[in-house]
Each structure stands twice: as C-alpha cells, then as structure tokens.
Design a protein around this motif. Structure first.
Motif, short mmCIF file in Angstrom:
data_model
loop_
_atom_site.label_atom_id
_atom_site.label_comp_id
_atom_site.label_asym_id
_atom_site.label_seq_id
_atom_site.Cartn_x
_atom_site.Cartn_y
_atom_site.Cartn_z
N TYR A 89 12.23 -10.59 -5.89
CA TYR A 89 11.31 -9.66 -6.52
C TYR A 89 9.86 -9.91 -6.12
O TYR A 89 8.96 -9.16 -6.52
CB TYR A 89 11.41 -9.74 -8.06
CG TYR A 89 10.92 -11.05 -8.65
CD1 TYR A 89 9.57 -11.23 -8.96
CD2 TYR A 89 11.80 -12.09 -8.88
CE1 TYR A 89 9.12 -12.43 -9.48
CE2 TYR A 89 11.35 -13.28 -9.41
CZ TYR A 89 10.02 -13.44 -9.71
OH TYR A 89 9.59 -14.63 -10.23
N ALA A 92 7.30 -8.72 -1.39
CA ALA A 92 6.54 -7.60 -0.85
C ALA A 92 5.04 -7.88 -0.77
O ALA A 92 4.44 -8.36 -1.73
CB ALA A 92 6.78 -6.35 -1.69
N TYR A 146 -2.46 -4.69 -0.69
CA TYR A 146 -1.83 -5.94 -1.10
C TYR A 146 -2.82 -7.10 -1.19
O TYR A 146 -2.65 -8.01 -2.01
CB TYR A 146 -0.67 -6.28 -0.16
CG TYR A 146 0.59 -5.51 -0.48
CD1 TYR A 146 1.20 -5.63 -1.72
CD2 TYR A 146 1.16 -4.65 0.45
CE1 TYR A 146 2.36 -4.91 -2.03
CE2 TYR A 146 2.31 -3.92 0.15
CZ TYR A 146 2.90 -4.07 -1.09
OH TYR A 146 4.03 -3.35 -1.40
N GLU A 149 -4.35 -6.58 -4.45
CA GLU A 149 -3.41 -6.93 -5.52
C GLU A 149 -3.35 -8.44 -5.74
O GLU A 149 -3.34 -8.91 -6.88
CB GLU A 149 -2.01 -6.39 -5.20
CG GLU A 149 -0.99 -6.72 -6.29
CD GLU A 149 0.40 -6.20 -5.98
OE1 GLU A 149 1.28 -7.03 -5.67
OE2 GLU A 149 0.59 -4.97 -6.04
N THR A 153 -4.55 -10.20 -9.07
CA THR A 153 -3.56 -10.97 -9.83
C THR A 153 -4.13 -12.33 -10.25
O THR A 153 -3.93 -12.78 -11.38
CB THR A 153 -2.28 -11.19 -9.00
OG1 THR A 153 -1.72 -9.92 -8.67
CG2 THR A 153 -1.25 -11.98 -9.79
N CYS A 169 -0.74 -6.52 -16.93
CA CYS A 169 -0.65 -5.13 -16.50
C CYS A 169 -1.83 -4.30 -17.00
O CYS A 169 -1.93 -3.12 -16.66
CB CYS A 169 0.65 -4.51 -17.02
SG CYS A 169 2.14 -5.36 -16.49
N LYS A 207 -0.51 1.61 -9.26
CA LYS A 207 0.46 0.89 -8.43
C LYS A 207 0.51 -0.58 -8.80
O LYS A 207 1.58 -1.20 -8.83
CB LYS A 207 0.11 1.05 -6.95
CG LYS A 207 1.10 0.38 -6.00
CD LYS A 207 0.78 0.67 -4.55
CE LYS A 207 1.76 -0.02 -3.62
NZ LYS A 207 3.14 0.42 -3.82
N LYS A 210 2.49 -0.92 -12.01
CA LYS A 210 3.92 -0.75 -11.76
C LYS A 210 4.52 -2.00 -11.12
O LYS A 210 5.57 -2.49 -11.56
CB LYS A 210 4.14 0.46 -10.86
CG LYS A 210 5.59 0.73 -10.54
CD LYS A 210 5.73 1.93 -9.62
CE LYS A 210 7.19 2.18 -9.24
NZ LYS A 210 7.32 3.34 -8.31
N ASN A 211 3.87 -2.52 -10.09
CA ASN A 211 4.37 -3.72 -9.40
C ASN A 211 4.42 -4.91 -10.34
O ASN A 211 5.38 -5.70 -10.33
CB ASN A 211 3.51 -4.04 -8.19
CG ASN A 211 3.68 -3.06 -7.06
OD1 ASN A 211 4.56 -2.19 -7.10
ND2 ASN A 211 2.86 -3.15 -6.04
N GLN A 214 7.29 -4.82 -12.87
CA GLN A 214 8.57 -5.16 -12.27
C GLN A 214 8.75 -6.66 -12.13
O GLN A 214 9.87 -7.16 -12.08
CB GLN A 214 8.69 -4.48 -10.90
CG GLN A 214 8.81 -2.97 -10.98
CD GLN A 214 8.81 -2.32 -9.62
OE1 GLN A 214 8.34 -2.88 -8.64
NE2 GLN A 214 9.34 -1.11 -9.53
N LYS A 215 7.63 -7.38 -12.07
CA LYS A 215 7.70 -8.84 -11.92
C LYS A 215 7.78 -9.54 -13.27
O LYS A 215 8.62 -10.42 -13.47
CB LYS A 215 6.48 -9.34 -11.14
CG LYS A 215 6.45 -8.86 -9.70
CD LYS A 215 5.24 -9.38 -8.96
CE LYS A 215 5.25 -8.88 -7.52
NZ LYS A 215 4.13 -9.42 -6.72
N TYR A 231 4.71 -14.39 -6.64
CA TYR A 231 4.78 -14.09 -5.23
C TYR A 231 5.52 -15.19 -4.49
O TYR A 231 5.34 -16.37 -4.77
CB TYR A 231 3.37 -13.95 -4.63
CG TYR A 231 2.57 -12.80 -5.17
CD1 TYR A 231 2.62 -11.55 -4.59
CD2 TYR A 231 1.76 -12.96 -6.30
CE1 TYR A 231 1.90 -10.48 -5.08
CE2 TYR A 231 1.03 -11.89 -6.81
CZ TYR A 231 1.10 -10.66 -6.21
OH TYR A 231 0.38 -9.61 -6.71
#
Length: 235
Positions: A89, A92, A146, A149, A153, A169, A207, A210-211, A214-215, A231
C-alpha cells in the motif's frame, strides 16, 4: 520507479487478474455443463472456460516468480482482509534514491518557498541552508505531486491533532510555519507551484486526502506514526 516497486505492481496485476480468471473459469464450467443441453457446444464452452481457469493459475504462478517473498495468503488476501504488508500500500510515488537523501527537516527556519530544480529528467534538487536534497522520481508520473505529498506528509505527522492519525487527512493549524510553498522548475523552464502551508494552515489537496485515507485505514487504534510506516522507501 524502482525495480522492487515494478515487481510489486506486476505481482498485484497478476494476482488480481489470476484470481478473477480462475474463479470465472470454474463458474463458467459449471454453468455451461448444467445449463446447455447441446453436448457439442457445451463441450467447446467448457474447454474455453477451462483454458481461462488455467491462464488464471498461470498468472498466480507468475506472481510468485516476480516477487520471491510473495505468498497469496500473506500478501494479497492479507492486504484485503487484515493488516497488510507495507509494500502493498505504500510503494506509489516513492523516490528511487535513499530516504536520507531527500529527508527535509521540518522546522520554523524553512524559507517561505522551496525551489525544486529539475537537474536531470525526473530528478529534482532542493537547496535549503546550503544543504542539498535530491528526489529521484524517474519512472513515475505525477513526479512533482508526489514530492509535494511526501513533504506535506512530514508536516502533517509533526502537527497531528493530539496524535490522532485520522487528522493526517485534514488541514491542520501549524504553529511554527505561517506560509510554505514549493515551486518546481522543469528542464524546459516551465514552473509549477504547490502550496504546503498558507496562513498557518496546511493546504491538503483532494488527491492527498484520498491517498492518505487508503494508508491510515490499515492503522487502527494507532495514535503515533512515522513517515516510514506510510511509505515503502528505498533504503
């Protein structure tokens, strides 16, 4: 995209396709066998369904070959119904180089604008206080997103609301940074700007939300987390 990440992608594609084809083949064999009275037609359709089933099993075998550590129950099914392996997961958008080479320290001393210069195709360099940070994003689409992101993060983790992982989030109040942007300058001179913090609030894109959802869904009852949990960095 690193070789390891490519293997993960190929593995997941093979497993998903393999399971679908295998189950579909078995189902169609039963349907054709019981619902079609024409023996000749039924036999041909059952053969076709059997071939689909075999292709499905072959894809599952390929999955075990592309990733030697992969196991169907510990990998794919575990990622769907239980705590997953991080590689399934969190791969990406991960830079190809080592984590310490692009690990920007988040502090109140950061400039208001981080300039990310593309020094080679897909490779970006950020200089902060005479220290160079390199993001090797070759092989990825959305390279600049990315990078944004990953940096955001780190900021979100540092200022998580009462260590509440779900707050990753959401837009958060930042006590140490008032404004922070990252401007990407491509080899062709085109520039792209992302806002990380504005007026003391983090700017969280849809985005990103959403990412991140999912994590963090895999971290139930966790109140403290590090970026390396989210990650699958190359180290």
């Amino acid at each position: 995209m690193s070789k390891h990440q490519k293997r993960i992608l190929i593995t997941n594609v093979c497993v998903s396709s393999g399971i679908i084809l295998a189950v579909l083949g078995v189902a169609l064999m039963n349907i054709f066998g019981f619902c079609i009275s024409d023996g000749n037609l039924s036999g041909k359709l059952i053969l076709l369904a059997f071939i689909l089933m075999i292709i499905g099993f072959i894809l599952l075998i390929i999955a075990t070959r592309t990733n030697s550590k992969y196991a169907i129950y510990a990998g794919y099914i575990r990622s769907k119904f239980g705590p997953p392996l991080r590689e399934y997961y969190a791969s990406a958008g991960v830079p190809n180089n080592a984590f310490l080479e692009f690990d920007i320290f988040i502090s109140k001393n950061l400039p208001e604008v981080l300039y990310a210069q593309e020094i080679a195709k897909g490779v970006y360099e950020i200089n902060i206080d005479q220290k160079k940070y390199t993001f090797d994003m070759r092989g990825w689409i959305l390279k600049e997103y990315y990078i944004y992101e990953i940096i955001l993060t780190k900021i979100q983790i540092k200022f998580m609301l009462k260590k509440n992982i779900k707050s990753l989030c959401k837009s958060l109040h930042i006590s140490e940074i008032n404004n922070l942007k990252i401007e990407f300058i491509r080899l062709n001179g085109i520039k792209k700007l992302y806002t990380l913090v504005e007026d003391g609030q983090t700017k969280v894109l849809h985005k990103f939300q959403k990412n991140m959802r999912q994590k963090i869904i895999h971290f139930k009852n966790v109140k403290k987390i590090g970026i390396k949990s989210l990650y699958n960095f190359n180290e």
